[in-house]
Each structure stands twice: as C-alpha cells, then as structure tokens.
Design an enzyme around this catalytic site. Structure first.
Site, PDB file in Angstrom:
ATOM      1  N   TYR A   1      83.986 -19.639 -46.122  1.00 33.51           N
ATOM      2  CA  TYR A   1      84.283 -19.137 -44.786  1.00 33.51           C
ATOM      3  C   TYR A   1      85.161 -17.898 -44.831  1.00 33.51           C
ATOM      4  O   TYR A   1      85.970 -17.707 -45.738  1.00 33.51           O
ATOM      5  CB  TYR A   1      84.887 -20.218 -43.881  1.00 33.51           C
TER       6      TYR A   1
ATOM      7  N   ARG B   1      86.867 -17.276 -48.279  1.00 35.67           N
ATOM      8  CA  ARG B   1      87.313 -18.338 -49.179  1.00 35.67           C
ATOM      9  C   ARG B   1      86.091 -18.892 -49.888  1.00 35.67           C
ATOM     10  O   ARG B   1      85.059 -19.190 -49.253  1.00 35.67           O
ATOM     11  CB  ARG B   1      88.008 -19.504 -48.423  1.00 35.67           C
TER      12      ARG B   1
ATOM     13  N   HIS C   1      85.383 -24.927 -51.031  1.00 36.18           N
ATOM     14  CA  HIS C   1      86.432 -25.724 -51.660  1.00 36.18           C
ATOM     15  C   HIS C   1      86.671 -27.005 -50.882  1.00 36.18           C
ATOM     16  O   HIS C   1      86.349 -27.099 -49.689  1.00 36.18           O
ATOM     17  CB  HIS C   1      87.741 -24.914 -51.717  1.00 36.18           C
TER      18      HIS C   1
ATOM     19  N   HIS D   1      89.940 -29.609 -50.233  1.00 36.18           N
ATOM     20  CA  HIS D   1      91.385 -29.790 -50.396  1.00 36.18           C
ATOM     21  C   HIS D   1      91.672 -31.210 -50.859  1.00 36.18           C
ATOM     22  O   HIS D   1      91.071 -32.168 -50.355  1.00 36.18           O
ATOM     23  CB  HIS D   1      92.097 -29.595 -49.057  1.00 36.18           C
TER      24      HIS D   1
END
Lengths: 239, 187
Positions: free
Chosen positions: A149, A159, A162, A164
């Site tokens: 995004y 980014r 991913h 978190h």
C-alpha cells in the site's frame, strides 16, 4: 553466566552488535520528530524486567488464528498459511507464547478508519488474529496475502506486503513488535522501514520463506517465519 | 545460537487488532486504593502523538509479580490482577490507566526499589519501542534511595520519571524528544 561471556556471531546482540534499527532513521520521516535525542540509560534487570505478562488458553478463541473465518464468507485474495517457531536467544522453543498479528487486505487496505487509501475494503476481512505457541514453540495462522500500500513518507512510496507481529516473550525485556515480509518483493529495496535494519542478515530474517512442504494442495500457499526473542538476561544495548 | 529478530515499527493501524483484548484498567475503578494515571505523549515539536500505544507492567500491591520468575511465595498473588495494561492515545495524544500502586520490588543487589511501573511506548515513527518507568510522587524517601533514579545525573531528568499529582489523578506525560525529554532506558 554463559550469555555474558558468549562472543557471538554477527547480529548477536549479546556480542555487542544490535540487530534493531536506530531510533532516528531520517529516510523514515516520522522518526525525525519521534526519536529521542539523548542516549538511553542502561536499566539493570530486576524482577520488573525479568517478569512479564503470562497468558493462558482463555486469551485465544478457537478461530482467532484464522483470519479467513471471521465473517460470513471468506475474504478475497490468495489464501496463505504462516507458520513458524518462537525461540529464545539460546534456540530453545518458547511454548505458550501469545502472538498478535494484523495486516491489510488483499487490496492493501486496512480496516482502520485512518487508512484512506483508495482501495476497496473487504466486508469479509478484518485482518487481526491471535494464537498461542504450542510446547514446541510452534504457531500457525491462516490468512490471505496482504497487498502493498502507498504511504506519504516520500513521493511514490509503497510499503511492501507485510504482516505485523506482536509478542511478549517470557519477560518485559523480551517484548517484540516486528513485521514479516514476503520473498521476492521488489518493494523491499525501496522501503525505509525495512532498510532501517542495518545488518543484511537481520533484514533477510524479516522475510518469510515460501515453503512447499507447508503449502496445502488446492488450498493455500505456505510461508515460514521463525521469530527469535532475545534472552531476558542479555546485556542491554545502548545505540 | 540464533540471532534475534529485529524490531519494526508498530505503524499507525494497530488499534483494531491490539486494543480489544488488553485494556487500560488493571483494577475496577471502585477498588480500594485504585489510582487513575493520565498523560499525553508528545513529539519533538510538542505536538500530541495521536497514534501511540502505551503499556504498563507492574507488581501487585504486595510487590509480587504474577510470573514464575518471581519466587517470593511469601508475598500473595492477587486473583484477577495481571499487572499488565495497554492503552492507545486519543486524538489529543492522551492515554490513561486505572491501577493500584505496586509494592516495592528488589533491585539486582537485593535492596528495595521505589514503587514503579515499567512503561513501553510504541508508535508510527518509532522503529523499536521506548522503555521508561513511572515512579510515585508520595514516595520521596523511597525515590531518593532508588538505585535507578539516583543513577540519573540531574534533578530534571529524575523529574521526568515521577508522576505529578493533579487533583485525584496522577499525571505522567511522555515527551519523546526535545525539551523535557523523558528518560528512556536500554533494557
């Protein structure tokens, strides 16, 4: 104690090399006003740092590990499993560890109201999960591959995809929040958050591995991501 | 020996995932001795950090930690008290906790530390957590004898770690950078 005389390989915090990124990393613009300017003060470990919250089975619901089964239908996107082990600095498995994860949907949109990215929300995806490691330190989540995004850090900033991760470990001193990335993602080279980890091997260890043995035929691709928490008796590092 | 996994920022979008199970109330507000802690997280320009997460970790009123490493079985555990709290900052950068003052916990040399909370701060713009401590204003003698506080060079630095009474509330602000920067620790 063994951990204090251990000489260690590159990247071992106890040998004097800290794998963590610095607080100030100017390419990641938000660190410029949020990083402390004074050196950290070493806090010798007392019981306050050697203890930490302990969670049992009741912290986790039966389906909390499966981000594809939180709504009426399954979310859009590539179904994946993410598995691995949580280990301490001596390579010993950490059982009974609570992992909390969160991520964007396949289009790269978070449910969080602050995310205004022009990508669709998925009514069948919230993007948060929890699980406990078993007594081998193993965990497993089922989810969908998150999208990349855009963010406003710099022009044309994106980014990489991913997930978190947040873990406590055995003690206050072992608390870790990190991000798991995906192999072969071309955005990794351009991402200041990923690049803030200075040691190339430490960066590599943030990237999950595609694992055909974890891949379930006709159902989900499998990724492996092991997490190593520092031992609570490791020497505190000052940047 | 495997090398540790590196930290990355918590990012701006954690609240939907991290703030439902873990809460800022460690005890019910009507509990005898319950204290309310309020503070604000500020950045290097004194602006509120509206997307931070603050966590506290503490012993119970008797000074015992609910954890197997605390072997002082003569001190009671308190059923239902985990010692852990988590709070996200609001649009004004404010956070709060409701808890009780912990009992004293020994330092590595065995001498008692002053009552304190261990505090973690996470946010967008923090690539790894910040660790600090909160001490109590009504513990002057214990604070003066505390090994961590007395190792700090200046009175101003020590003051950043001691909550300030503000009406019925204890005020503990966290300044990430600049004037009045909070003392942060390497753990």
């Amino acid at each position: 104690m063994a951990s204090e005389v251990h000489s260690g390989a590159a990247g071992d915090r106890r040998a004097g090399v800290d794998v963590d990124p610095p607080y100030l990393y100017p390419d990641y613009v938000a660190t410029r006003l949020r990083s402390p300017t004074r050196p950290l003060v070493i806090l010798p470990h007392s019981l306050s740092e050697l203890t930490g919250p302990v969670y049992g089975e009741d912290a986790v619901g039966e389906l909390d590990h499966d981000l594809t089964r939180q709504h009426e239908a399954e979310p859009a996107g590539q179904r994946i499993t993410v598995s691995g082990r949580v280990l301490d600095g001596d390579g010993r498995p950490l059982g009974g560890q609570l992992l909390e994860i969160w991520q964007a949907n396949a289009a790269g949109r978070y449910v969080h109201a602050v995310d205004r990215h022009a990508a669709p929300l998925d009514p069948n995806f919230t993007g948060a999960g929890r699980c406990l490691t078993d007594d081998q330190g193993a965990y497993r989540f089922v989810t969908i591959q998150p999208g990349a995004y855009p963010w406003l850090n710099h022009h044309n900033a994106w980014r990489p995809a991913h997930i978190h991760f947040s873990l406590f470990g055995r003690a206050f001193a072992t608390r870790l929040v990190t991000q798991m990335y995906f192999p072969g993602d071309p955005l990794l080279d351009y991402d200041p958050i990923f690049q803030s980890v200075r040691d190339p091997q430490a960066r590599e260890r943030l990237i999950s591995s595609f694992d055909l043995d974890l891949t379930e035929p006709a159902w989900a691709l499998g990724y492996r991501f092991d997490i190593v928490l520092r031992g609570p008796d490791a020497t505190p590092m000052v940047d | 020996m495997p090398a540790p996994t590196a930290s990355q920022t918590v990012g701006p979008f954690f609240s939907f995932a991290l703030l439902d199970l873990f809460r800022p109330e460690l005890v019910a507000p009507e509990t005898p001795g319950a204290l309310r802690i309020e503070g604000v997280v500020l950045d290097g320009e004194g602006a509120p950090v509206d997307d931070a997460m603050v966590e506290i970790w503490q012993a119970n009123a008797a000074g015992r930690y609910a954890h197997p490493a605390d072997l002082r079985h003569d001190l009671p555990l308190e059923h239902g008290f985990t010692g852990f709290g988590r709070c996200g900052t609001d649009a004004e950068g404010r956070f709060w906790f409701v808890t009780i003052k912990p009992g004293a916990v020994p330092a590595p040399d065995g001498r008692p530390q002053a009552p304190h909370l261990d505090v973690s701060v996470f946010a967008r713009g923090l690539l790894k957590r910040l660790v600090t401590r909160m001490y109590f204003p009504d513990e002057e003698a214990a604070n003066a004898a505390d090994s961590v506080l007395s190792a700090l060079a200046g009175a101003c630095e020590r003051a950043t770690l001691v909550a300030v009474p503000s009406g019925v509330v204890l005020r503990f602000d966290i300044r990430l950078q600049g004037d009045g920067e909070t003392v942060f620790f390497a753990v």
